[in-house]
Design a protein around this motif. Sequence first.
Motif, PDB file in Angstrom:
ATOM      1  N   GLN A  30      36.520  45.915  52.340  1.00 31.99           N
ATOM      2  CA  GLN A  30      37.944  45.586  52.282  1.00 31.99           C
ATOM      3  C   GLN A  30      38.755  46.384  53.298  1.00 31.99           C
ATOM      4  N   GLY A  31      38.068  47.225  54.065  1.00 31.06           N
ATOM      5  CA  GLY A  31      38.740  47.991  55.114  1.00 31.06           C
ATOM      6  C   GLY A  31      39.629  49.102  54.588  1.00 31.06           C
ATOM      7  N   LEU A  32      39.300  49.619  53.417  1.00 25.89           N
ATOM      8  CA  LEU A  32      40.109  50.676  52.811  1.00 25.89           C
ATOM      9  C   LEU A  32      39.429  52.033  52.935  1.00 25.89           C
ATOM     10  N   LEU A  33      40.228  53.053  53.146  1.00 27.45           N
ATOM     11  CA  LEU A  33      39.742  54.428  53.053  1.00 27.45           C
ATOM     12  C   LEU A  33      39.814  54.852  51.594  1.00 27.45           C
ATOM     13  N   GLN A  34      39.109  55.915  51.255  1.00 23.08           N
ATOM     14  CA  GLN A  34      39.168  56.420  49.877  1.00 23.08           C
ATOM     15  C   GLN A  34      40.603  56.751  49.487  1.00 23.08           C
ATOM     16  N   ILE A  35      41.348  57.344  50.399  1.00 22.94           N
ATOM     17  CA  ILE A  35      42.730  57.719  50.108  1.00 22.94           C
ATOM     18  C   ILE A  35      43.600  56.484  49.883  1.00 22.94           C
ATOM     19  N   ASP A  36      43.279  55.389  50.591  1.00 20.04           N
ATOM     20  CA  ASP A  36      44.007  54.132  50.400  1.00 20.04           C
ATOM     21  C   ASP A  36      43.774  53.591  48.993  1.00 20.04           C
ATOM     22  N   LEU A  37      42.512  53.552  48.584  1.00 21.50           N
ATOM     23  CA  LEU A  37      42.170  53.049  47.262  1.00 21.50           C
ATOM     24  C   LEU A  37      42.795  53.927  46.178  1.00 21.50           C
ATOM     25  N   GLY A  39      45.543  55.642  46.378  1.00 26.81           N
ATOM     26  CA  GLY A  39      46.975  55.349  46.327  1.00 26.81           C
ATOM     27  C   GLY A  39      47.258  54.039  45.615  1.00 26.81           C
ATOM     28  N   LEU A  40      46.480  53.014  45.922  1.00 27.70           N
ATOM     29  CA  LEU A  40      46.666  51.720  45.263  1.00 27.70           C
ATOM     30  C   LEU A  40      46.394  51.801  43.766  1.00 27.70           C
ATOM     31  N   ALA A  41      45.422  52.627  43.399  1.00 28.01           N
ATOM     32  CA  ALA A  41      45.028  52.742  41.998  1.00 28.01           C
ATOM     33  C   ALA A  41      45.873  53.756  41.232  1.00 28.01           C
ATOM     34  N   GLY A  42      46.689  54.520  41.941  1.00 28.32           N
ATOM     35  CA  GLY A  42      47.504  55.537  41.276  1.00 28.32           C
ATOM     36  C   GLY A  42      46.685  56.704  40.763  1.00 28.32           C
ATOM     37  N   THR A  43      45.602  57.011  41.470  1.00 28.86           N
ATOM     38  CA  THR A  43      44.760  58.147  41.087  1.00 28.86           C
ATOM     39  C   THR A  43      44.718  59.126  42.251  1.00 28.86           C
ATOM     40  N   GLY A  44      44.110  60.253  42.014  1.00 30.32           N
ATOM     41  CA  GLY A  44      43.903  61.203  43.093  1.00 30.32           C
ATOM     42  C   GLY A  44      42.697  60.804  43.928  1.00 30.32           C
ATOM     43  N   ASN A  45      42.676  61.258  45.166  1.00 31.98           N
ATOM     44  CA  ASN A  45      41.547  60.973  46.051  1.00 31.98           C
ATOM     45  C   ASN A  45      40.240  61.493  45.450  1.00 31.98           C
ATOM     46  N   ARG A  46      40.309  62.631  44.768  1.00 26.83           N
ATOM     47  CA  ARG A  46      39.112  63.232  44.172  1.00 26.83           C
ATOM     48  C   ARG A  46      38.456  62.275  43.181  1.00 26.83           C
ATOM     49  N   PHE A  47      39.254  61.520  42.437  1.00 28.48           N
ATOM     50  CA  PHE A  47      38.701  60.573  41.471  1.00 28.48           C
ATOM     51  C   PHE A  47      37.858  59.516  42.180  1.00 28.48           C
ATOM     52  N   THR A  57      30.852  61.386  34.205  1.00 32.99           N
ATOM     53  CA  THR A  57      31.809  61.805  33.181  1.00 32.99           C
ATOM     54  C   THR A  57      33.253  61.397  33.481  1.00 32.99           C
ATOM     55  N   LEU A  58      33.433  60.425  34.350  1.00 34.17           N
ATOM     56  CA  LEU A  58      34.785  59.977  34.674  1.00 34.17           C
ATOM     57  C   LEU A  58      35.405  59.218  33.504  1.00 34.17           C
ATOM     58  N   GLN A  59      36.728  59.193  33.457  1.00 33.61           N
ATOM     59  CA  GLN A  59      37.440  58.477  32.400  1.00 33.61           C
ATOM     60  C   GLN A  59      37.197  56.980  32.552  1.00 33.61           C
ATOM     61  N   LEU A  60      36.681  56.378  31.497  1.00 38.50           N
ATOM     62  CA  LEU A  60      36.312  54.968  31.532  1.00 38.50           C
ATOM     63  C   LEU A  60      37.487  54.072  31.893  1.00 38.50           C
ATOM     64  N   GLN A  61      38.649  54.288  31.313  1.00 39.57           N
ATOM     65  CA  GLN A  61      39.788  53.414  31.586  1.00 39.57           C
ATOM     66  C   GLN A  61      40.186  53.453  33.058  1.00 39.57           C
ATOM     67  N   LYS A  62      40.144  54.636  33.648  1.00 32.65           N
ATOM     68  CA  LYS A  62      40.467  54.742  35.072  1.00 32.65           C
ATOM     69  C   LYS A  62      39.448  53.979  35.919  1.00 32.65           C
ATOM     70  N   VAL A  63      38.175  54.078  35.553  1.00 26.11           N
ATOM     71  CA  VAL A  63      37.133  53.345  36.274  1.00 26.11           C
ATOM     72  C   VAL A  63      37.387  51.844  36.153  1.00 26.11           C
ATOM     73  N   LEU A  64      37.677  51.377  34.939  1.00 26.84           N
ATOM     74  CA  LEU A  64      37.953  49.956  34.729  1.00 26.84           C
ATOM     75  C   LEU A  64      39.176  49.509  35.518  1.00 26.84           C
ATOM     76  N   ASP A  65      40.187  50.350  35.591  1.00 23.16           N
ATOM     77  CA  ASP A  65      41.397  50.021  36.354  1.00 23.16           C
ATOM     78  C   ASP A  65      41.085  49.862  37.843  1.00 23.16           C
ATOM     79  N   VAL A  66      40.256  50.752  38.388  1.00 28.48           N
ATOM     80  CA  VAL A  66      39.895  50.667  39.802  1.00 28.48           C
ATOM     81  C   VAL A  66      39.076  49.406  40.056  1.00 28.48           C
ATOM     82  N   LEU A  67      38.128  49.109  39.176  1.00 21.91           N
ATOM     83  CA  LEU A  67      37.320  47.897  39.330  1.00 21.91           C
ATOM     84  C   LEU A  67      38.199  46.653  39.305  1.00 21.91           C
ATOM     85  N   ASP A  68      39.145  46.618  38.383  1.00 19.12           N
ATOM     86  CA  ASP A  68      40.066  45.487  38.287  1.00 19.12           C
ATOM     87  C   ASP A  68      40.885  45.350  39.569  1.00 19.12           C
ATOM     88  N   LEU A  69      41.381  46.449  40.068  1.00 17.37           N
ATOM     89  CA  LEU A  69      42.154  46.462  41.301  1.00 17.37           C
ATOM     90  C   LEU A  69      41.341  45.905  42.468  1.00 17.37           C
TER      91      LEU A  69
END
Length: 86
Positions: A30-37, A39-47, A57-69
């Motif tokens: 999709q041509g995105l950098l980690q920092i781009d994703l 920002g779009l997902a409203g998470t930190g780059n570290r996530f 051990t990542l938060q499941l809801q955050k993972v699901l949100d990124v996948l949906d995005l």
Amino acid sequence: MPTNDSPAHPVHIRHSEELGKLVRQLRAEQGLLQIDLAGLAGTGNRFIVDLERGKPTLQLQKVLDVLDLMGLEVVVRRKGGSRHGE
């Protein structure tokens, strides 16, 4: 034309590392950098870094949100075949 690895086809994920690899591949396509994703997902780059590395051990809801995005959905079903309990 989609390949067998294309998300248009079901992808079986059994380990967090496999999910991370898929996220990394699709993000790059999709041509995105980690920092781009992040920002779009409203998470930190570290996530995003941890997700792509397969940190289990990542938060499941955050993972699901990124996948949906990213245009992905999670489908849970019983393992195949006609035998029960396998």
